[in-house]
Design a protein around this motif. Sequence first.
Motif, short mmCIF file in Angstrom:
data_model
loop_
_atom_site.label_atom_id
_atom_site.label_comp_id
_atom_site.label_asym_id
_atom_site.label_seq_id
_atom_site.Cartn_x
_atom_site.Cartn_y
_atom_site.Cartn_z
N ASN A 253 23.21 -63.04 -41.92
CA ASN A 253 23.16 -64.22 -40.92
C ASN A 253 21.92 -64.49 -40.08
O ASN A 253 21.30 -65.42 -40.15
N ALA A 254 21.30 -63.44 -39.91
CA ALA A 254 19.78 -63.33 -39.29
C ALA A 254 18.88 -64.33 -40.26
O ALA A 254 18.18 -65.15 -39.76
N LEU A 255 19.05 -63.64 -41.57
CA LEU A 255 18.03 -64.21 -42.39
C LEU A 255 18.22 -65.89 -42.77
O LEU A 255 17.62 -66.55 -42.69
N GLU A 256 19.70 -66.02 -42.70
CA GLU A 256 20.14 -67.51 -42.96
C GLU A 256 19.45 -68.40 -41.88
O GLU A 256 18.97 -69.53 -42.18
N GLU A 257 19.74 -68.12 -40.72
CA GLU A 257 19.28 -68.50 -39.37
C GLU A 257 17.84 -68.99 -39.34
O GLU A 257 17.31 -69.91 -39.11
N ILE A 258 17.05 -67.65 -39.84
CA ILE A 258 15.61 -67.91 -39.84
C ILE A 258 14.99 -68.96 -40.85
O ILE A 258 14.22 -69.86 -40.43
N ARG A 259 15.96 -69.06 -41.99
CA ARG A 259 15.63 -70.14 -42.91
C ARG A 259 15.82 -71.42 -42.49
O ARG A 259 15.13 -72.43 -42.74
N LEU A 260 16.88 -71.77 -41.91
CA LEU A 260 17.47 -72.94 -41.32
C LEU A 260 16.26 -73.32 -40.20
O LEU A 260 16.09 -74.76 -40.17
N LEU A 261 15.85 -72.53 -39.75
CA LEU A 261 14.93 -72.92 -38.56
C LEU A 261 13.46 -73.29 -39.22
O LEU A 261 12.43 -73.69 -38.61
#
Lengths: 279, 279
Positions: A253-261
């Motif tokens: 989830n953390a990686l996914e959010e960093i990519r979304l940012l």
Amino acid sequence: MKVGYLGPKNSFTDQAAQSCFKKEDLLPYQTIVSCIQAVHNGAVNFAVIPIENSLEGSVNDSIDRLFHLGGLKVLGEIVLPIHQQLLVSPGNTLIDKVLSHPQALAQSQQFLTDHYPDCLLEAVSSTTYAAQYVANHPEEKIAAIASKKAAKEYGLTILSEDIQDNALNQTRFWIIGLLDSQLTIVLGNKTKATLFIRLPKNAPGSLHQILAAFAWRHLDLSKIESRPLKTHLGQYFFVLDLLINQNEKLFENALEEIRLLGGVVTELGSYPVRVIKES
Amino acid sequence: MKVGYLGPKNSFTDQAAQSCFKKEDLLPYQTIVSCIQAVHNGAVNFAVIPIENSLEGSVNDSIDRLFHLGGLKVLGEIVLPIHQQLLVSPGNTLIDKVLSHPQALAQSQQFLTDHYPDCLLEAVSSTTYAAQYVANHPEEKIAAIASKKAAKEYGLTILSEDIQDNALNQTRFWIIGLLDSQLTIVLGNKTKATLFIRLPKNAPGSLHQILAAFAWRHLDLSKIESRPLKTHLGQYFFVLDLLINQNEKLFENALEEIRLLGGVVTELGSYPVRVIKES
């Protein structure tokens, strides 16, 4: 199976590689880049390269090549205790020059300043080369800094034992392979992940925002480091090591959010760590 | 006034030093540590040392010595464009060996791989030494990588111009002095601050907490880097560069809070930056 390593034979990387692979599978390479290229072009299945020393820090060449070249992953980590010895030809005790690899000279700096302040220090390509040179020139007043293994191999006498500046001197090595490769030896559970991250923009607080994605999930960052992107001064990528013996879904989830940012994340691998107690 | 610098004469550090100080005040030193020690023991008032290159990253020796030795501060920064030239003796065009400082060889890596894949590369102590050696051995098929200034100084021909891997290759240099010293030349307004920070504890999220103190005040972090504390593997201190052309009181508040949270903060200095356009 073939496994490349940063040679020559009897180097600390050789010791790390021998702790995991059969001696007959190992092939020494002269440079870190030639190890990495050998994996790339299929000349070897895996390679063992040094990543970080507790006294001298990261091996920038390893990190930079893996980032800029791409296409490789980390399959395992080996942590080896590093003990440096001052070696001379049997019978020699007077020395006016000390030969070794620059990292080994740096690791023994305090000892050399205290005990041999007037000695000339000469950087050579490896600790093994230094030991060999001393063995081949018994008439010269020289010493090598190298391992106990090298002392035995080349019949040298240990003039001073464990001369590195800190008793807990350790080096981390990585086993690297192609993206689709699997380690055929069992090192243990995957406990660590390494990421390359490029920030979305050069704005105040963007690194903080990335770290927040890990921090509020209590994901444990064990190392963060910046390296130049080689574009402009002040442009960096970040190398992050995380302990992942926690909820894997939180990590994803953390990686996914960093990519979304807008962050660019490369997963260099999730891998087990083997700590060698005594070399 | 006396100003030490990382020599020898005609090195890039010499060029950086000459952009700020009078030539007759400058004294070359052989190593970064001898520059730093000369300031410490009062042999010179200031010293100029390299800190970071845009291709090769930080000069770890400079950062580590300033941290572990203490008692010095940064008074100014000089940013110099670095152009590397391939130099030969007049009339020579065939070469089978290239000599230079390891950093200059690394900065010209792509050019050397493309144009001189079979050339032997030999690391020497400085670009100046390489140029001198080539000038003194016109019969050998060798080239040096060094500056235009070195070409002029030693009467060498430029075989290939600006061979560094990136046109925007730059190096940062620091002017260092004792804690109570003042720069007697005017470089401009203080726009940057460098801090050494040790985290309060090795708990998940403690780096994030420190960065939060800067982020929520919109203080602009231009660089963060970790270096080993030289105790255990995995123990680091952090080097932070911040732009401080903002509210200084906010900056002071951030530092105060980090200290209240248990962080150990050393202010290495707030200083002006001079960017040199052409060398």
